[in-house]
Design a protein around this motif. Structure first.
Motif, PDB file in Angstrom:
ATOM      1  N   ALA A 201       0.833  -1.203   0.000  1.00  0.00           N
ATOM      2  CA  ALA A 201       0.000   0.000   0.000  1.00  0.00           C
ATOM      3  C   ALA A 201       0.871   1.258   0.000  1.00  0.00           C
TER       4      ALA A 201
ATOM      5  N   ARG B 180      -6.122   1.040   3.699  1.00  0.00           N
ATOM      6  CA  ARG B 180      -5.935   0.025   2.665  1.00  0.00           C
ATOM      7  C   ARG B 180      -4.867  -0.984   3.089  1.00  0.00           C
TER       8      ARG B 180
ATOM      9  N   GLY C  54      -5.024  -5.542  -2.141  1.00  0.00           N
ATOM     10  CA  GLY C  54      -5.475  -4.162  -2.006  1.00  0.00           C
ATOM     11  C   GLY C  54      -6.744  -3.850  -2.759  1.00  0.00           C
TER      12      GLY C  54
ATOM     13  N   SER D  10     -10.463   0.644  -4.003  1.00  0.00           N
ATOM     14  CA  SER D  10      -9.313   1.311  -4.608  1.00  0.00           C
ATOM     15  C   SER D  10      -9.663   2.193  -5.795  1.00  0.00           C
TER      16      SER D  10
END
Length: 411
Positions: free
Chosen positions: A234, A240, A291, A352
């Motif tokens: 990240a 995240r 992620g 994301s």
């Protein structure tokens, strides 16, 4: 690549990235060393560990001289530039209050980001070792690590992780290395296994692992270190990163359980090696997705990967007929492919902003696989010409600990 005021560096992000770097290096030293050495025969334990240490050192130097610049500087869609050869430009000017950062990670010092990515280059090259242990010359291992890390790993990392890379431009999702690390290493391992041929006695005599207890310790270090691998990707100490850590753990647990269940049904007994292999399968598969997905999706990815990699290390291995000694392709190759494709299925744009596309993921996997196979074959040819690949039959029978290193385990 730029000099910025020291005050613009985020201290929390930098601290987390330095911690993650240590965790990822821990995965290789001693994680992979223990994991692999426990599975080989007693006469090859020290040679396997020596190869892991040597690979870590050799790749560190290629990353310093060439690899980082080729992977993570702007250049062409296929390869980066030369501006960071020999880590040129890694400035820290205390009096002027300035520090160098990468355009990929402007919130942390570039020295930290380069070191973090170095640990990925190290473990990817070290993973390939598992396909050809117990039969490759030590000098060949060194030459392979030096050449492969520059000619194969660095370009693939550029394609996927540098914003100008052609797969990054296409929208391929690979959060922490499903294609760059695992598909790449898995395919390379399979090519190596074919090129070197099977170990003497393979398929005709039992190859007794030296210590599955060592392998379990290595697997445990991999599980813990993988938090740095995935959550560190990240490049920030934020929500995240926290989610990536959580889904990594869930997928590892699901992979261990699904491999165990599959083995229990097929072999009528669960094994420690199966549990260790299953947790690694789950970790491999969640790597590209960490992620981008929710915990529930991570559960599915890990469970699917555990069963897929169990088949990869058993049924598929027999079909392929290659002596992939420690199932690099069966676990890392298959797990990386499954994880990359399932990232296209499960990626949640709310996390994301990126939506998954299975076709794009498949193109990325296929492209990396083809390049890795071709590049690895070229590297093996070059190494064969330089020093030869395989030890002689007498050395293989004696064991590489004595034949290559003049060392042996004590009583």
């Amino acid at each position: 690549m730029a000099l910025v005021p020291q005050a613009s560096i985020n201290a929390a992000d930098t601290a987390w990235m330095m911690t993650s770097t240590a965790l990822v290096l821990l995965m290789t030293l001693p994680g992979i060393a223990l994991f692999y050495a426990g599975m080989v025969r007693r006469k090859n334990v020290l040679a396997t560990m020596a190869a892991v240490v040597a690979i870590a050192a050799a790749v560190s130097l290629t990353w310093f001289t060439l690899g980082y610049s080729l992977a993570f500087t702007p250049g062409w869609p296929w390869l980066g530039g030369t501006g960071r050869f020999w880590f040129s430009g890694f400035e820290y000017l205390k009096e002027a209050g300035q520090i160098a950062v990468s355009h990929v990670a402007p919130n942390v010092p570039e020295s930290v980001y380069a070191m973090f990515q170095l640990t990925f280059a190290i473990i990817t090259t070290a993973l390939v070792l598992g396909a050809f242990v117990e039969r490759m010359r030590f000098s060949a291992v060194l030459w392979f690590a030096l050449l492969w890390s520059v000619l194969v790993y660095a370009p693939v990392a550029h394609w996927v992780w540098e914003p100008g890379g052609w797969l990054a431009q296409m929208g391929a999702l690979d959060f922490a290395g499903g294609s760059v690390v695992h598909v790449n290493a898995g395919i390379a391992g399979l090519v190596c296994a074919y090129a070197l041929g099977p170990r003497k006695g393979y398929g005709r005599e039992a190859f007794e692992p030296y210590s599955l207890a060592m392998t379990m310790m290595g697997a445990g270090l991999l599980w813990v270190g993988w938090f740095g691998f995935n959550a560190g990707s990240a490049v920030a100490a934020d929500g995240r990163a926290g989610l990536a850590m959580l889904v990594t753990h869930i997928a590892a647990a699901a992979g261990a359980m699904s491999w165990m269940v599959g083995e229990w049904i097929v072999r009528r007994s669960p094994s420690l090696l199966g549990l260790c292999s299953g947790l690694v399968a789950g970790l491999v598969a969640i790597t590209p997705a960490a992620g981008f997905v929710t915990p529930l999706s991570a559960l599915a990815i890990g469970a699917i990967a555990g069963l897929a990699c169990y088949w990869g290390a058993t049924g598929l291995k027999h079909m392929l007929g290659a002596d992939d000694s420690l199932d690099v392709f069966g676990v890392h190759g298959i797990g990386g492919i499954v994880g990359a494709l399932l990232t296209g299925v499960f990626a949640d744009a709310r996390i994301s902003g990126a939506a998954g596309n299975v076709l794009t993921q498949a193109i990325a996997v296929g492209s990396v696989a083809i390049y890795s196979a071709a590049g690895t074959a070229i590297v093996l040819f070059l190494v064969h010409v330089l020093v030869g690949l395989r030890v002689d039959p007498e050395s293989e029978q004696l064991g590489l600990d004595l034949a290559q290193h003049r060392e042996h385990l004590g009583a």
